[in-house]
Scaffold this motif. Structure first.
Motif, mmCIF file in Angstrom:
data_model
loop_
_atom_site.group_PDB
_atom_site.id
_atom_site.type_symbol
_atom_site.label_atom_id
_atom_site.label_comp_id
_atom_site.label_asym_id
_atom_site.label_seq_id
_atom_site.Cartn_x
_atom_site.Cartn_y
_atom_site.Cartn_z
ATOM 1 N N PRO A 53 -1.957 5.226 -8.084
ATOM 2 C CA PRO A 53 -0.591 5.451 -8.584
ATOM 3 C C PRO A 53 -0.225 6.931 -8.640
ATOM 4 N N GLY A 54 0.928 7.259 -8.086
ATOM 5 C CA GLY A 54 1.452 8.618 -8.162
ATOM 6 C C GLY A 54 0.767 9.641 -7.290
ATOM 7 N N THR A 55 -0.083 9.224 -6.367
ATOM 8 C CA THR A 55 -0.826 10.202 -5.571
ATOM 9 C C THR A 55 -0.071 10.664 -4.328
ATOM 10 N N LEU A 56 1.019 9.997 -3.968
ATOM 11 C CA LEU A 56 1.860 10.458 -2.864
ATOM 12 C C LEU A 56 2.993 11.291 -3.454
ATOM 13 N N ALA A 57 2.972 12.579 -3.180
ATOM 14 C CA ALA A 57 3.950 13.464 -3.809
ATOM 15 C C ALA A 57 5.367 13.180 -3.322
ATOM 16 N N ARG A 58 5.519 12.912 -2.033
ATOM 17 C CA ARG A 58 6.855 12.740 -1.466
ATOM 18 C C ARG A 58 6.785 11.804 -0.274
ATOM 19 N N THR A 59 7.576 10.744 -0.303
ATOM 20 C CA THR A 59 7.593 9.787 0.798
ATOM 21 C C THR A 59 9.015 9.610 1.305
#
Length: 251
Positions: A53-59
């Motif tokens: 959870p929350g590990t992709l800063a920007r998608t």
């Protein structure tokens, strides 16, 4: 020689995407969860569950349109979701969903999404706080900005030109950083189509072989699967849905 052979090939720029029939499109496709929606949601949810959870800063959601379920699926793994959309009508709809609250019809989609991924926020409204509508198209995307990118029923549904389809897919791949991840859905073999009784919109019929020809030279870990044609939807001339995951090469 067929009429299609002699007619001018219509490209993305030839359609008035500002006038996309949002209400009719939603009525035909997204006022309830169809079997194909369940299939796409299961597939995409499995993709996002690979990330803590929350590990992709920007998608990125490329060509977001008025479809909220790809955005909600990203909300567990992604801290910021850029919903890139060129059409004024679709962009206005997205902004209303964020400022006025999502329509009730999306709650059944979110219930399914959250059942598959408990890391999603408790409510759809909270999930959508991660979404940032962006007015623009693929031509303006910088190289390598995103950790992951999603594209659903876009590249094959905006042009009759196979070269332009390929270019859009190439831009989709290059939007993620080296090693960045990709997830997508495509209508299989769909010709140019109508929404309701409106105008004909350009499309490029593609199958799994066409997707492999485009993505295999540009990606690694390419996986393509298929959903059977959904008979509960209007007849668009498609033969099913193709689902894709891949990564941009790290080097």
């Amino acid at each position: 020689m067929t009429a299609r052979d002699t007619a001018a090939v219509r490209r993305n720029r030839d359609a008035d995407w500002d006038a996309w029939p949002v209400d009719a499109y939603l009525a035909e496709n997204y006022r309830r969860v169809h079997p194909c929606d369940r299939g796409v949601i299961h597939h995409h949810s499995a993709f996002y569950r690979r990330f803590a959870p929350g590990t992709l800063a920007r998608t990125l959601e490329l060509g977001a349109g008025p479809n909220l379920y790809p955005l909600m699926l990203a909300a567990g793994a992604s801290r910021r979701i850029d919903a890139l959309e060129p059409g004024a009508a679709s962009l206005a709809y997205l902004r209303r969903q964020l400022t006025q609250g999502p329509e009730d019809s999306w709650e059944s989609f979110y219930a399914l999404a959250r059942a598959l991924d408990p890391a999603l926020p408790a409510t759809l409204a909270e999930a959508l706080t991660r979404v940032h509508p962006v007015h623009g198209d693929a031509a303006g995307l910088p190289d390598g900005r995103y950790d992951a990118a999603s594209m659903n029923f876009v590249a094959e549904s905006v042009t009759e030109d196979r070269a332009e389809f390929t270019a859009l897919c190439d831009t989709f791949v290059r939007a993620v950083r080296p090693g960045g991840q990709l997830v997508a859905a495509f209508m299989e073999r769909m010709p140019s189509y109508r929404i309701g009784s409106g105008p004909v919109w350009p499309a490029c019929p593609v199958d799994a072989a066409a997707l492999r020809a485009v993505f295999a030279p540009r990606t690694t870990a390419l996986r393509i699967s298929r959903l059977a044609k959904d008979r509960t939807l209007p007849e668009y001339g498609d033969t099913g849905i193709l689902l894709l995951t891949a990564a941009r090469p790290a080097a």
